[in-house]
Design an enzyme around this catalytic site. Structure first.
Site: not given
Ligand SMILES: O=C([O-])CC(=O)C(=O)O
Ligand SMILES: [Mg+2]
Length: 576
Positions: A124, A177, A195, A267-268, A290-291, A432
């Site tokens: 991760y 992103r 994930k 996600e992202d 999630d973000d 991160n």
């Molecule tokens: O993935 C991870 O560690 C946490 C997260 O969702 C991000 O930083 O976008």
């Molecule tokens: Mg994320």
């Protein structure tokens, strides 16, 4: 075929077991689209066969390597195809871990694990970030489903190429992103894959029910566009209608393929799409960002438990964020909502305790015209201030939260300022991977002279300062999304509601023990995560039932037990 599927999966008592008739409104029952076949509309003649011999050894879902027993070797035509030793699953795990540890470079470990993601706790942040940056050159065999603009108009067919039919969770990115690393285009695939590995490892969602998807709509990353090894479409990202239409086709195709109750985790995505997608599909699909939402729920949990260390109620504190994007505004909104619930004050009032700083300085009312819509609720009355340091000195927050995606932005002056007016400043460096953290654990503890309570998005090692060992916490959405997702799917929820996020936060905060507090921790250790996920799942499901959003009837009495019974464990099954 149905009984065959039940046969191979039926040995674990679990409602998540794929009963192909369980969904509504989608094409799940008509697995292969056969019912829709006409003379003009052709179908693929999919077949399912029982794997044996050589094929069985190459089927990653059923292969047990040297774990096959003598009887199985006879029954499944494996004689001669394996060396004679029988090695138990436990021993295989030990061997794997030994091999993994022999690699010094984390990226080598990641590559070794790409073959094994379903069976082991997974890579991760931070290594997944590096893996995405180098995905083109480390690419070995494809993972997940790639849907590119080339497949426009044919997304439903592409979904059918995925070998599994009963999907419960999709994690989808468009790679714009990736963590705090920016636009990595198609190489963002490492994120949905990672994930979903956590969905299985931490939340007990069956691996075959997880589908990682990357929507490749091009990239604006010049380095990738000029990279001969780049694995994605070499074109710039479309905006506006073209993008919206592509997403619309995708969202409809998902519902048509997997039904109403498949959880779609965004996600992202970049800010400019993330909020709009969540708002648009939040009313028609089971979607979760999630973000925005996962991070918010985890941070709120950390704050609730931190009160034991720093005192007061949430309403007594003043919060400052560096970064006013998905994570920053998402967290701020959930805190404001929780304070509003606790104090019975309108959320418009409670928002005033939360201050955001973006790249142009403090978000204030005089800037409101030029602000993106998701920042507007945070434009409070105050004179404009250009820097974080000025804002910290003027507002004197008790809690400082970094969600900027930019590393080293909590400078020594900022941390020192926080420590002058706070007994125990709470400092969360959430961006991160590690390279983008607003400050390191070492910096937070040293600059605050050991006063700070610190947690970060990516892990930091314990740090010794003046003879005392400080344990940094990991405030990462991984604490919540696997249990949250399990909760949602096990009760057949049809929509995500903010109160379900609050329920997840409360469940997580309750898992912090006195012993953890004594070590300065505001999160429980990850080692207990399966138990924690079951608690989160149960609380989320309870809320969904309360809100009338759960479709699974009757409601199980003991939701924690039920959650545990739903969790998949990667143990070898015995074959006939
Ligand atoms: O993935 C991870 O560690 C946490 C997260 O969702 C991000 O930083 O976008
Ligand atoms: Mg994320």
């Amino acid at each position: 075929m149905e009984s065959f599927m039940k046969g191979i999966r039926g040995d674990v008592p679990c409602v998540l077991d794929m009963d192909p008739t369980h969904t509504v409104g989608g094409g799940v029952e008509d697995f292969y689209g056969e019912d829709r076949a006409t003379e003009d509309q052709l179908v693929t003649p999919w077949t399912i066969s029982v794997a044996s011999g050589h094929t069985l050894l190459r089927d990653k879902r059923h292969n047990k390597g040297l774990g096959f027993t003598e009887t199985e070797r006879d029954a499944h035509y494996l004689r001669g195809l394996l060396p004679p030793a029988i090695i138990s699953q436990e021993l295989q795990e030990r061997k794997m871990m030994k091999n993994l540890r022999s690699y010094d470079v984390p990226l080598q470990r990641y590559m070794a694990m790409m073959d094994l993601q379903e069976l082991l706790p997974v890579v991760y942040t931070p290594t997944v970030g590096e893996a995405c940056q180098k995905y083109g050159s480390i690419f070995r065999r494809p993972q997940g489903l790639y849907i590119s603009l080339k497949e426009k108009g044919k997304i439903l067919e592409v979904l059918r190429n995925w070998p599994e039919r009963s999907i419960q969770v999709i994690v989808v990115t468009d790679g714009e992103r990736i963590l705090g690393l920016g636009d990595l285009g198609c190489q963002g695939m490492g994120i949905p894959v990672g994930k979903l590995s956590l969905y299985t490892a931490l939340g007990g969602v069956r691996p075959s029910a997880c589908l990682p998807i990357t929507l490749d709509v091009g990239t604006n990353n010049e380095t990738l566009l000029n990279d001969e090894f780049y694995i994605g479409l070499k074109q710039k990202r479309p905006r506006g209608q073209e993008y919206a239409d592509f997403l619309q086709e995708f969202m409809s195709a998902v519902k048509q393929s997997y039904g109403e109750k498949v959880l779609i985790q965004f996600e992202d995505f970049a800010n400019h799409n993330a909020f709009d997608l969540l708002a648009k599909y939040g009313t028609t699909h089971l979607v979760f960002n999630d973000d925005i939402q996962g991070t918010a729920s985890v941070v709120l949990a950390g704050l609730i438990s931190a009160l034991k260390l720093i005192g007061g109620t949430l309403a007594d504190h003043t919060f400052m964020f560096l970064g006013a994007g998905e994570a920053g505004t998402g967290i701020a909104e959930l805190i404001a909502l929780e304070i509003s619930r606790q104090t019975k004050t309108p959320v418009e009032e409670t928002r005033k305790k939360l201050w955001l700083v973006d790249s142009k300085g403090l978000v204030v009312s005089s800037r409101v015209e030029s602000l993106q819509h998701f920042k507007k609720p945070w434009a409070h009355n105050h004179e404009p201030l250009k820097s974080l340091l000025e804002a910290v000195k003027a507002i004197k927050p008790t809690v400082l939260i970094g969600t900027s995606g930019v590393g080293q932005t909590f400078t020594q002056e900022v941390v020192e300022a926080m420590s002058t007016f706070n007994e125990k400043p709470l400092i969360l460096a959430l961006s991160n991977p590690t390279s983008q953290a607003e400050c390191t654990a070492e910096q937070a503890y040293t600059w605050s002279k050991g006063k700070a309570i610190f947690a970060s998005g990516s892990p930091f090692d314990p740090f010794e300062y003046e003879g005392k060992t400080f344990m940094p916490g990991q405030a990462n959405n991984a604490y919540v999304f696997p249990g949250f997702g399990l909760g949602v799917i096990m009760c057949g929820a049809i929509r995500v509601h903010d109160d379900m996020l609050l329920a997840a936060s409360e469940a997580l905060a309750k898992q912090v023990s006195e012993e953890n507090y004594a070590q300065g921790l505001i999160y429980p250790p990850f080692t207990n995560i399966r138990k924690i996920s079951a608690q989160i799942a149960a609380n989320v499901a309870a809320k969904a039932y309360e809100l009338g959003l759960a479709s699974r009837r009757p409601r199980p009495d003991d939701l924690v037990k039920y959650a545990e019974s739903c969790m998949y464990t990667p143990v070898y099954r015995n074959y006939r």
